[in-house]
Design an enzyme around this catalytic site. Structure first.
Site, mmCIF file in Angstrom:
data_model
loop_
_atom_site.group_PDB
_atom_site.id
_atom_site.type_symbol
_atom_site.label_atom_id
_atom_site.label_comp_id
_atom_site.label_asym_id
_atom_site.label_seq_id
_atom_site.Cartn_x
_atom_site.Cartn_y
_atom_site.Cartn_z
ATOM 1 N N GLY A 1 -10.662 15.520 42.491
ATOM 2 C CA GLY A 1 -12.039 15.920 41.885
ATOM 3 C C GLY A 1 -13.061 15.927 42.858
ATOM 4 O O GLY A 1 -13.314 16.738 43.683
ATOM 5 N N ASN B 1 -4.277 11.513 39.516
ATOM 6 C CA ASN B 1 -5.711 12.191 39.568
ATOM 7 C C ASN B 1 -6.409 10.512 39.662
ATOM 8 O O ASN B 1 -6.134 9.703 39.153
ATOM 9 C CB ASN B 1 -6.008 12.802 38.634
ATOM 10 C CG ASN B 1 -7.576 13.137 38.451
ATOM 11 O OD1 ASN B 1 -8.236 12.735 37.646
ATOM 12 N ND2 ASN B 1 -8.145 13.505 39.382
ATOM 13 N N GLY B 2 -7.378 10.859 40.526
ATOM 14 C CA GLY B 2 -8.337 9.611 40.509
ATOM 15 C C GLY B 2 -8.631 8.809 42.009
ATOM 16 O O GLY B 2 -7.623 8.317 42.307
ATOM 17 N N GLY B 3 -9.786 9.034 42.372
ATOM 18 C CA GLY B 3 -10.161 8.197 43.441
ATOM 19 C C GLY B 3 -9.423 8.733 44.887
ATOM 20 O O GLY B 3 -9.540 8.204 45.915
ATOM 21 N N CYS C 1 -11.805 12.883 28.462
ATOM 22 C CA CYS C 1 -13.206 12.748 28.598
ATOM 23 C C CYS C 1 -13.502 11.880 27.635
ATOM 24 O O CYS C 1 -13.170 11.972 26.513
ATOM 25 C CB CYS C 1 -13.825 14.305 28.420
ATOM 26 S SG CYS C 1 -15.516 14.141 28.522
#
Ligand SMILES: Cc1cc2nc3c(=O)[nH]c(=O)nc-3n(C[C@H](O)[C@H](O)[C@H](O)COP(=O)(O)O)c2cc1C
Length: 333
Positions: free
Chosen positions: A230, A208-210, A96
């Site tokens: 996500g 993770n991501g997109g 984060c």
């Protein structure tokens, strides 16, 4: 030996999204998906309303508690508390980039302090028997080459004992980009994550991501151990209905969405009786019907009625009629 968890497919920790109500509904769509809490800071657990931050329904299992912090002792205390609450995994947030998090010296800025991350993981792992995992980026600011990424992972793995890394495959820019921009602007570099798995085959690596569909997930699963989704999972919840069959290979039907809504209602009634407002439950269902006729009416009805004072669970059932009756109309015509 720590208990094994199947991380083939998971839904990402998301503040203001993956609260216990959201997770309860997601679980009605997929029995196998691993679910994560929103990030909870060690300070919130130690000094705050613990029950509010940590309580969850046992039907949510498997569910991982994501912690934010950088004090090994405080994190170990929180891991112990999380274990007592019954979580299946403790995850440390090293991804984060928000200013608040940087001021507290945790989140993505800790990618510059791999030994401290290792110490945190070690302290938690020494205290509890649960798996301790790390969710990180591929880098921060100018520390964005593959060698630095792997050096970070190596330190946390070898010195901290971390065996599972969940990697958001873009770097974080700590100054100048908002958290939202940091989820969109730095380019995705999936090849870093694939290469990590190739070079460190003993580590469990989740990407993770997109990632926006089951097909894309299956592609990544040819290269790494797990996929974490996500925004796409939250915005298009019905995608989860096919995960057990299509990703986990279970011999089952896809979850039936109207049946899942019906199954959610007793939970809604219980929560309303405990003083939760309907909107806090229903807001997670807004993205349930994408591209289905009647979806707009569903969204509008929920938005207009779930916020009313004293609104009851019947609002959800009434809203669902816009979608199910359109589906019947379509079948008839
Ligand atoms: C609204 C929102 C809140 C988020 N909160 C968290 C969080 O609490 N902890 C965390 O590790 N990541 C958080 N993230 C990042 C996601 O876990 C994920 O890494 C990111 O969205 C990229 O995955 P996606 O492209 O599949 O959405 C958040 C993302 C969004 C959209």
């Amino acid at each position: 030996m720590r208990p094994r968890i199947d991380r083939t497919f998971s839904v990402a920790p998301m503040m203001e999204r993956t609260d216990r109500h959201c997770r309860y509904f997601m679980r009605l769509l997929s029995r196998r998906t691993l679910l994560y809490t929103e990030m909870v800071t060690s300070g919130a657990i130690i000094f705050g309303d613990r029950q509010r931050h940590l309580a969850f329904d046992r039907d949510e299992h498997p569910v991982a508690l994501q912690l934010g912090g950088s004090d090994p002792v405080a994190l170990a205390d929180c891991a112990e508390i999380g274990a007592a609450y019954g979580y299946d995994e403790i995850n440390l947030n090293i991804g984060c980039p928000s200013d608040r998090v940087q001021n507290g010296r945790f989140g993505a800025c800790l990618m510059a302090e791999p030994q401290l991350v290792a110490d945190c993981v070690r302290a938690m792992g020494d205290r509890v028997a649960l798996p301790i995992t790390v969710k990180c980026r591929i880098g921060i600011d100018d520390q964005d080459d593959y060698a630095a990424f792997r050096a970070f992972v190596d330190r946390v793995a070898f010195s901290g004992g971390c065996e599972t890394f969940i990697v958001h495959a873009r770097k974080a820019v700590l100054k100048g980009l908002s958290p939202k921009e940091n989820r969109e602007i730095p380019p995705l570099k999936y090849d870093y994550v694939y290469r990590l798995k190739e070079e460190r085959p003993d580590l469990e690596v989740t990407i993770n991501g997109g990632i926006a569909s089951i097909e894309e997930s299956l592609f990544h699963l040819g290269k790494v151990d797990g996929v974490m989704m996500g925004r796409a999972a939250y915005q298009n919840l019905s995608l989860l209905a096919g995960v057990d069959r299509q990703i986990f290979g279970d011999a089952c039907e896809d979850a039936d969405i109207p049946a899942a809504i019906e199954a959610f209602l007793p939970y809604v009634e219980r929560e309303l009786a405990n003083g939760v407002r309907l909107n806090n439950l229903a807001r997670h269902l807004i993205g349930l019907f994408q591209g289905v006729s009647g979806a707009r009416a569903w969204r509008r009805y929920l938005a207009e009625n779930a916020t009313r004072r004293g609104a009851g669970s019947s609002v959800i059932r009434e809203a669902a009629m816009f979608v199910t009756s359109s589906a019947v109309d379509e079948k008839v015509s």
